[in-house]
Design a protein around this motif. Structure first.
Motif, PDB file in Angstrom:
ATOM      1  N   MET A 395       0.768  -1.186  -0.146  1.00  0.00           N
ATOM      2  CA  MET A 395      -0.046  -0.084   0.058  1.00  0.00           C
ATOM      3  C   MET A 395       0.878   1.103   0.088  1.00  0.00           C
ATOM      4  O   MET A 395       0.612   2.404  -0.739  1.00  0.00           O
ATOM      5  CB  MET A 395      -0.905  -0.225   1.249  1.00  0.00           C
ATOM      6  CG  MET A 395      -1.783   1.293   1.208  1.00  0.00           C
ATOM      7  SD  MET A 395      -2.735   1.361   2.881  1.00  0.00           S
ATOM      8  CE  MET A 395      -1.304   2.153   3.981  1.00  0.00           C
ATOM      9  N   LEU A 399       1.437   4.145  -2.965  1.00  0.00           N
ATOM     10  CA  LEU A 399       0.919   5.594  -2.705  1.00  0.00           C
ATOM     11  C   LEU A 399       2.360   6.257  -3.130  1.00  0.00           C
ATOM     12  O   LEU A 399       2.094   7.418  -3.538  1.00  0.00           O
ATOM     13  CB  LEU A 399       0.824   5.802  -1.144  1.00  0.00           C
ATOM     14  CG  LEU A 399      -0.763   5.149  -0.911  1.00  0.00           C
ATOM     15  CD1 LEU A 399      -0.651   5.315   0.583  1.00  0.00           C
ATOM     16  CD2 LEU A 399      -1.751   6.372  -1.298  1.00  0.00           C
ATOM     17  N   CYS A 426      -6.754  13.578   3.356  1.00  0.00           N
ATOM     18  CA  CYS A 426      -6.917  12.701   2.303  1.00  0.00           C
ATOM     19  C   CYS A 426      -8.349  13.140   1.771  1.00  0.00           C
ATOM     20  O   CYS A 426      -8.695  12.309   0.663  1.00  0.00           O
ATOM     21  CB  CYS A 426      -6.687  11.245   2.745  1.00  0.00           C
ATOM     22  SG  CYS A 426      -7.960  10.682   4.022  1.00  0.00           S
ATOM     23  N   LEU A 448      -3.136  -0.230  -6.284  1.00  0.00           N
ATOM     24  CA  LEU A 448      -3.477   0.030  -4.912  1.00  0.00           C
ATOM     25  C   LEU A 448      -4.927  -0.350  -4.796  1.00  0.00           C
ATOM     26  O   LEU A 448      -5.372  -0.940  -3.617  1.00  0.00           O
ATOM     27  CB  LEU A 448      -3.369   1.587  -4.728  1.00  0.00           C
ATOM     28  CG  LEU A 448      -3.663   2.248  -3.314  1.00  0.00           C
ATOM     29  CD1 LEU A 448      -2.938   1.412  -2.510  1.00  0.00           C
ATOM     30  CD2 LEU A 448      -3.198   3.601  -3.370  1.00  0.00           C
ATOM     31  N   PHE A 465      -5.934   2.934   5.410  1.00  0.00           N
ATOM     32  CA  PHE A 465      -6.169   2.463   4.075  1.00  0.00           C
ATOM     33  C   PHE A 465      -7.711   3.632   3.604  1.00  0.00           C
ATOM     34  O   PHE A 465      -7.499   3.277   2.173  1.00  0.00           O
ATOM     35  CB  PHE A 465      -6.891   0.867   4.213  1.00  0.00           C
ATOM     36  CG  PHE A 465      -6.924   0.426   3.008  1.00  0.00           C
ATOM     37  CD1 PHE A 465      -6.052   0.593   1.613  1.00  0.00           C
ATOM     38  CD2 PHE A 465      -7.975  -0.567   2.584  1.00  0.00           C
ATOM     39  CE1 PHE A 465      -6.422  -0.119   0.604  1.00  0.00           C
ATOM     40  CE2 PHE A 465      -8.341  -0.978   1.490  1.00  0.00           C
ATOM     41  CZ  PHE A 465      -7.356  -0.967   0.639  1.00  0.00           C
ATOM     42  N   ALA A 468      -5.836   5.663   1.360  1.00  0.00           N
ATOM     43  CA  ALA A 468      -5.134   5.126   0.044  1.00  0.00           C
ATOM     44  C   ALA A 468      -6.261   4.912  -0.768  1.00  0.00           C
ATOM     45  O   ALA A 468      -6.406   5.260  -1.912  1.00  0.00           O
ATOM     46  CB  ALA A 468      -4.605   3.806   0.442  1.00  0.00           C
ATOM     47  N   CYS A 472      -7.164   6.751  -4.575  1.00  0.00           N
ATOM     48  CA  CYS A 472      -7.465   5.944  -5.771  1.00  0.00           C
ATOM     49  C   CYS A 472      -8.821   6.508  -6.446  1.00  0.00           C
ATOM     50  O   CYS A 472      -8.971   6.472  -7.638  1.00  0.00           O
ATOM     51  CB  CYS A 472      -7.897   4.430  -5.318  1.00  0.00           C
ATOM     52  SG  CYS A 472      -6.361   3.528  -4.862  1.00  0.00           S
TER      53      CYS A 472
END
Length: 545
Positions: A395, A399, A426, A448, A465, A468, A472
């Protein structure tokens, strides 16, 4: 009269006898000298809102299950009573491994952390009743070890809670463990029952040393998962400052403060490197946040393999050498190496040099090499469970590729113009229509997002996550706009070009929906994921997804 227990051991269930479900051995089996054990009933508890468990053997996306249902893969009953009697009870409905006595878990000498004083607060720490064998069977603590500990494995293993080592845990750390575990049970009363006691860690005395560092680090992760980013950064800053002050970054610290326990020494090593990992992630997710530990000299030992630390194998814990880029002594070492490479990416992106092409190529090659040397997320273990350390290593590396290529791509983001909110950095992205998106940039986002499809409960992934998956969604939404803005060829090629564009947009739309599904499941545990998903859905509607 107390009502009969909803849980029965295997011998009593097989003989259709009433069982009092005492842990670890029920009264009937104790009196008859019968081997006693517990497994989860296939029927589960049939409360009004009881959730049916999903067996690991079911095929992916089989039957009528949606992607979101599969991602959730919950195995927790939902009809526990959050009353005082339950909170004080060691009985559990969760089938975690038993805790046999083992010399590995029973160190010979147990002394207080501060050897230079009598520190009464370190003696009899758990005078509120946690100083008993039953703490290992506490339902909220079991939820912590089942769902959160694999992603951030710094506290003593669950088996150690069945040994004298538990006496040295500050009760604010035990309460914090219960508070985190309560996030994985769908009744808010459990979180509310422990949140104030968990917050006591913020004002705990610095003389608690590494125990306070652990508590502040866990609070930082949870604060981030609640969207309280400023408070998360403050807790992390305090944890790092205290860790450096007491010397946790030095190789000598772990053994010097181990109380002759290899487990405790390993826990201290893991705590320092967890600070390193979280510091790197926080720095990446908030552009201007410094990565303090990236340039900090440290020779603390590298953590051992997870299966060894958690006691599945009866092996002596040992000091491990630093990770080598093409060979890792443990999955934790691979995770550390991934964060080191992330630090190189942040260093390049924040450089004021005009010509960075060679540096970018060098870091890009390092990221590609790291990915080629990383094994699959289950290869370090014989069980089908995902190795969370390898999961995070991948991950973080994907990233890093996004962070490296984004400033050099024509793909651009603009910030959400929001007033004060409890959102993380984020969530502060919104796409603008670019001319074209870089291939490496989009491929990294594809890989990812694929991590969301690994065959285990997504709620057991690290709270990071969330960010992340949000990244995406942003990348795939931007690419959706790129494809939509392209023009087809002329003449007879127009129809084929239009069909190709439509197919690409369908793929990207599926990728975005995958991100939405993952965020939806994480949102059942962490408030930030719920906020992120809402904002990502609004963004998708604006661009016509």
């Amino acid at each position: 009269m107390s009502r009969p227990s909803s849980l029965a051991c295997v011998p009593c269930r097989r003989r259709h006898l009433k069982c009092d479900a005492r842990m670890p051995v029920c009264s009937r089996c104790l009196s008859s000298n019968t081997d006693c054990g517990y497994v989860r009933s296939r029927r589960g508890l049939r409360g009004n809102n009881a959730a049916q468990p999903i067996e690991h053997g079911l095929p992916l996306f089989g039957g009528d299950n949606s992607l979101t249902d599969w991602l959730n893969a919950t195995t927790l009953p939902t009809d526990l009573d959050p009353g005082a009697n339950f909170l004080d009870s060691p009985h559990t409905l969760i089938d975690l491994p038993s805790l046999p006595d083992d010399p590995l878990w029973a160190p010979q000498a147990l002394t207080s952390y501060d050897n230079n004083s009598n520190n009464n607060h370190n003696n009899d720490r758990n005078n509120d009743g946690d100083d008993s064998d039953d703490i290992a069977y506490d339902p909220m603590i079991q939820l912590y070890y089942q769902n959160f500990h694999p992603s951030h494995p710094i506290l003593l293993p669950r088996k150690a809670l069945h040994t004298p080592l538990r006496r040295h845990l500050p009760h604010y750390l035990v309460s914090l463990t219960r508070y985190i575990g309560a996030h994985f049970y769908p009744h808010p009363a459990f979180q509310e029952a422990y949140v104030r006691a968990a917050d006591a860690a913020r004002v705990a005395p610095d003389t608690d040393g590494p125990f306070k560092v652990q508590a502040l680090l866990l609070l930082s992760i949870v604060d981030h998962a609640h969207g309280a980013e400023d408070r998360a950064l403050l807790s992390l800053h305090e944890a790092i400052s205290l860790a450096l002050e007491i010397g946790m970054h030095r190789a000598s610290f772990a053994n010097a403060h181990s109380r002759d326990s290899s487990l405790l020494a390993e826990s201290w090593r893991r705590t320092y490197w967890e600070l390193f990992v979280v510091d790197g992630l926080m720095a990446a997710m908030r552009d201007q946040a410094p990565f303090r530990l990236y340039t900090q000299p440290a020779d603390a030992g590298i953590p051992c393999q997870e299966i060894v630390y958690n006691g599945v194998q009866d092996m002596q814990l040992q000091h491990l050498p630093p990770p080598v880029h093409d060979f890792y002594t443990s999955s934790y070492a691979a995770r550390i190496d991934a964060v080191r490479t992330l630090g190189r990416v942040l260093e390049v992106n924040r450089s004021l040099e005009m010509d960075l092409e060679e540096q970018v190529e060098c870091v890009d090659a390092a990221l590609s090499s790291l990915l080629m040397h990383l094994p699959s997320c289950t290869s370090y273990d014989t069980s089908p469970e995902v190795d969370e350390m390898l999961f995070q290593a991948k991950m973080i590396t994907y990233l890093s590729q996004i962070y490296l290529h984004h400033p050099r791509s024509t793909l651009r983001f603009a910030s959400f113009q929001q007033a004060r909110s409890a959102s993380s950095s984020c969530t502060r992205f919104k796409t603008l229509t670019p001319a074209e998106a870089g291939g490496a940039f989009l491929r990294a986002a594809d890989h990812l997002s694929n991590l969301a499809t690994l065959p285990s409960a997504i709620t057991r992934r690290t709270p990071f996550f969330t960010c992340a998956l949000a990244m995406c969604v942003v990348v795939h939404t931007a690419a959706f706009l790129v494809v939509g803005s392209g023009s087809g060829g002329g003449g007879g090629g127009q129809e084929a070009a239009t069909a190709a564009v439509s197919a690409k947009r369908d793929v990207l739309r599926s990728r975005v929906q995958l991100g939405f599904g993952g965020l939806n499941v994480l949102g059942r545990v962490w408030p930030l994921a719920k906020t992120v998903r809402r904002q990502m859905v609004e963004m998708g509607r604006e661009v016509g997804l």
